[in-house]
Write a protein that holds these residues in place. Structure first.
Motif, PDB file in Angstrom:
ATOM      1  N   THR A  28       0.896  -1.168   0.045  1.00  0.00           N
ATOM      2  CA  THR A  28      -0.046   0.039  -0.062  1.00  0.00           C
ATOM      3  C   THR A  28       1.006   1.265  -0.084  1.00  0.00           C
ATOM      4  O   THR A  28       2.032   1.181   0.559  1.00  0.00           O
ATOM      5  N   GLY A  29       0.357   2.224  -0.592  1.00  0.00           N
ATOM      6  CA  GLY A  29       0.948   3.662  -0.500  1.00  0.00           C
ATOM      7  C   GLY A  29       1.440   4.121  -1.995  1.00  0.00           C
ATOM      8  O   GLY A  29       1.158   3.660  -2.871  1.00  0.00           O
ATOM      9  N   SER A  30       2.061   5.458  -1.708  1.00  0.00           N
ATOM     10  CA  SER A  30       2.167   5.817  -3.180  1.00  0.00           C
ATOM     11  C   SER A  30       3.416   5.288  -4.218  1.00  0.00           C
ATOM     12  O   SER A  30       3.149   5.189  -5.462  1.00  0.00           O
ATOM     13  N   ASP A  81       6.367  -4.123  -1.764  1.00  0.00           N
ATOM     14  CA  ASP A  81       5.759  -3.100  -1.055  1.00  0.00           C
ATOM     15  C   ASP A  81       6.894  -1.903  -0.740  1.00  0.00           C
ATOM     16  O   ASP A  81       7.866  -2.061  -0.834  1.00  0.00           O
ATOM     17  N   GLY A  82       6.407  -0.895  -0.336  1.00  0.00           N
ATOM     18  CA  GLY A  82       7.116   0.146   0.036  1.00  0.00           C
ATOM     19  C   GLY A  82       7.645   0.251   1.556  1.00  0.00           C
ATOM     20  O   GLY A  82       7.275  -0.798   2.298  1.00  0.00           O
ATOM     21  N   ASP A  84       8.425   3.192   5.028  1.00  0.00           N
ATOM     22  CA  ASP A  84       8.652   4.700   5.697  1.00  0.00           C
ATOM     23  C   ASP A  84      10.031   4.885   5.983  1.00  0.00           C
ATOM     24  O   ASP A  84      10.513   5.768   5.983  1.00  0.00           O
ATOM     25  N   LYS A  94       7.094   0.593   8.604  1.00  0.00           N
ATOM     26  CA  LYS A  94       6.016   0.728   7.568  1.00  0.00           C
ATOM     27  C   LYS A  94       4.857   1.074   8.388  1.00  0.00           C
ATOM     28  O   LYS A  94       4.740   1.052   9.599  1.00  0.00           O
ATOM     29  N   GLY A  95       3.733   1.330   7.624  1.00  0.00           N
ATOM     30  CA  GLY A  95       2.324   1.577   8.427  1.00  0.00           C
ATOM     31  C   GLY A  95       2.204   3.254   8.345  1.00  0.00           C
ATOM     32  O   GLY A  95       0.988   3.550   8.624  1.00  0.00           O
ATOM     33  N   GLY A  96       2.911   3.895   7.567  1.00  0.00           N
ATOM     34  CA  GLY A  96       2.640   5.328   7.465  1.00  0.00           C
ATOM     35  C   GLY A  96       1.367   5.149   6.766  1.00  0.00           C
ATOM     36  O   GLY A  96       0.355   6.173   7.115  1.00  0.00           O
ATOM     37  N   GLY A  97       0.916   4.352   5.833  1.00  0.00           N
ATOM     38  CA  GLY A  97      -0.419   4.361   5.260  1.00  0.00           C
ATOM     39  C   GLY A  97      -1.486   3.817   6.194  1.00  0.00           C
ATOM     40  O   GLY A  97      -2.782   3.657   5.746  1.00  0.00           O
ATOM     41  N   GLY A  98      -1.254   3.012   7.270  1.00  0.00           N
ATOM     42  CA  GLY A  98      -2.227   2.492   8.080  1.00  0.00           C
ATOM     43  C   GLY A  98      -2.415   0.860   7.704  1.00  0.00           C
ATOM     44  O   GLY A  98      -3.068   0.285   8.355  1.00  0.00           O
ATOM     45  N   LEU A 100      -0.362  -1.709   8.075  1.00  0.00           N
ATOM     46  CA  LEU A 100       0.701  -2.524   8.636  1.00  0.00           C
ATOM     47  C   LEU A 100       0.371  -3.906   8.944  1.00  0.00           C
ATOM     48  O   LEU A 100       1.128  -4.890   8.523  1.00  0.00           O
ATOM     49  N   LYS A 121      14.205   7.178   2.034  1.00  0.00           N
ATOM     50  CA  LYS A 121      13.486   6.411   3.204  1.00  0.00           C
ATOM     51  C   LYS A 121      14.797   5.618   4.132  1.00  0.00           C
ATOM     52  O   LYS A 121      14.644   4.925   5.038  1.00  0.00           O
TER      53      LYS A 121
HETATM   54  C1  5RP Z   1       1.528   1.750   4.199  1.00  0.00           C
HETATM   55  C2  5RP Z   1       3.041   1.635   4.193  1.00  0.00           C
HETATM   56  C3  5RP Z   1       3.726   2.080   3.040  1.00  0.00           C
HETATM   57  O1  5RP Z   1       4.560   1.184   2.608  1.00  0.00           O
HETATM   58  C4  5RP Z   1       4.652   3.358   3.541  1.00  0.00           C
HETATM   59  O2  5RP Z   1       3.854   4.361   4.280  1.00  0.00           O
HETATM   60  C5  5RP Z   1       5.286   4.035   2.429  1.00  0.00           C
HETATM   61  O3  5RP Z   1       4.434   4.811   1.470  1.00  0.00           O
HETATM   62  P1  5RP Z   1       4.794   5.765   0.444  1.00  0.00           P
HETATM   63  O4  5RP Z   1       5.204   4.776  -0.836  1.00  0.00           O
HETATM   64  O5  5RP Z   1       3.327   6.357  -0.033  1.00  0.00           O
HETATM   65  O6  5RP Z   1       5.921   6.695   0.769  1.00  0.00           O
HETATM   66  O7  5RP Z   1       3.641   1.021   5.126  1.00  0.00           O
HETATM   67  O8  5RP Z   1       1.019   1.292   5.231  1.00  0.00           O
END
Ligand code: 5RP
Length: 218
Positions: A28-30, A81-82, A84, A94-98, A100, A121
Motif C-alpha cells: 500500500t502507498g504512493s 511493498d514500500g 517509511d 511501515k504503516g505510514g498508510g495504516g 501495517l 527512506k
Molecule cells: C503503508 C506503508 C507504506 O509502504 C509506507 O507508508 C510508504 O508509503 P509511500 O510509498 O507512500 O511513501 O507502510 O502502510
C-alpha cells in the motif's frame, strides 16, 4: 529528479521480479501505486494478487488484476511493498498508510519480499519516523501507557480507522537500536494487533531509487 520520478523508477525496477502467471502480494502507498501503474503498462499477466488494503484492491481491480483471498492462495512467491524507513540490514518501519497488519501478514506468507523505496527512506538507525502501532480500540489508553513505559511518546492518529476497524498510535522517540527486541516487546502487549517494525520478517531485497540509478540491498 523529483521524488515522484524516483518512485516511478523504482516501481519500474521491481517489474524485473514479476513473472507472468505469478500470484503476487501487493502493499500500500504512493510507491506501490506507481508500481501498479507500471505493472499495467508492462502487459505482464498475473494469475492474481493478494492486496494489503482496500485502496490497493481498488487500484488492482481497475487495471484488471484478480484480487484473491490469502486464505485460498497458499503462500505467495513474491511480495512488493514500500516502506517509511529502511536500515542497512533491510529492517523496516511501515504503516505510514495504516495498512501495517495486512502488510505484515502478506510479507510473512511470501517467499520473497521486495521493498521499493526512494533514497529519502534510507536511515542508519530506525526511529526518526514515528512507529505506527495498530491497537484494538478498547486497549488504546492501556497500550499508550505501556508504550510510554517503554520510553515512547504515543499519539493517536486522528480521524483514522484501519481496514480492520482498529486505531493507530504513532510513537515517537522509541529506542530502536534493537528493533527485533522492540518488535517482540510491543507485539506481546495485549490489545496490540501489530507494530510497524518489520525486523523479524525484514525485506529480502530493497530497491532504492537514487539520483544516479537503482541501488540494491540484499
Ligand atoms: C503503508 C506503508 C507504506 O509502504 C509506507 O507508508 C510508504 O508509503 P509511500 O510509498 O507512500 O511513501 O507502510 O502502510
Amino acid at each position: 529528479m523529483s521524488q515522484q520520478r524516483l518512485k516511478i523508477e523504482v516501481a519500474r525496477a521491481a517489474l524485473e521480479y514479476v513473472e507472468d502467471g505469478m500470484l503476487l502480494g501487493v502493499g500500500t502507498g504512493s510507491t506501490v501505486n506507481a508500481f501498479i501503474d507500471e505493472l499495467a503498462a508492462s502487459g505482464k499477466r498475473l494469475e492474481g494478487a493478494v492486496s494489503s488494503s482496500e485502496a490497493t484492491t481498488q487500484r488492482l481491480e481497475d487495471i484488471g488484476v484478480k484480487v484473491m483471498d490469502l486464505n485460498h492462495t497458499g503462500d505467495l512467491s513474491l511480495y512488493i511493498d514500500g516502506a517509511d524507513e529502511v536500515d542497512p540490514h533491510r529492517r523496516l518501519i511501515k504503516g505510514g498508510g495504516g495498512a501495517l497488519t495486512r502488510e505484515k501478514i502478506i510479507a510473512a506468507a511470501s517467499r520473497q519480499f521486495v521493498c521499493i523505496v526512494d533514497e529519502s527512506k534510507c536511515v542508519k538507525l530506525l526511529g526518526e519516523f514515528p512507529l505506527p502501532v495498530e491497537v484494538i480500540p478498547m486497549a488504546r489508553a492501556y497500550i499508550s501507557r505501556q508504550l510510554t513505559r517503554l520510553g515512547g511518546q504515543p499519539e493517536l492518529r486522528e480521524n483514522f480507522v484501519t481496514d480492520n476497524g482498529n486505531l493507530v498510535l504513532d510513537v515517537r522517540n522509541l529506542d530502536l537500536v534493537d528493533p527485533l527486541k522492540m518488535e517482540t516487546e510491543i507485539n506481546q502487549l495485549p490489545g496490540v494487533v501489530t507494530c510497524g517494525l518489520f525486523a523479524h520478517r525484514r525485506a529480502d531485497v530493497v530497491l532504492v531509487a537514487t539520483e544516479s540509478g537503482i541501488d540494491r540491498l540484499k
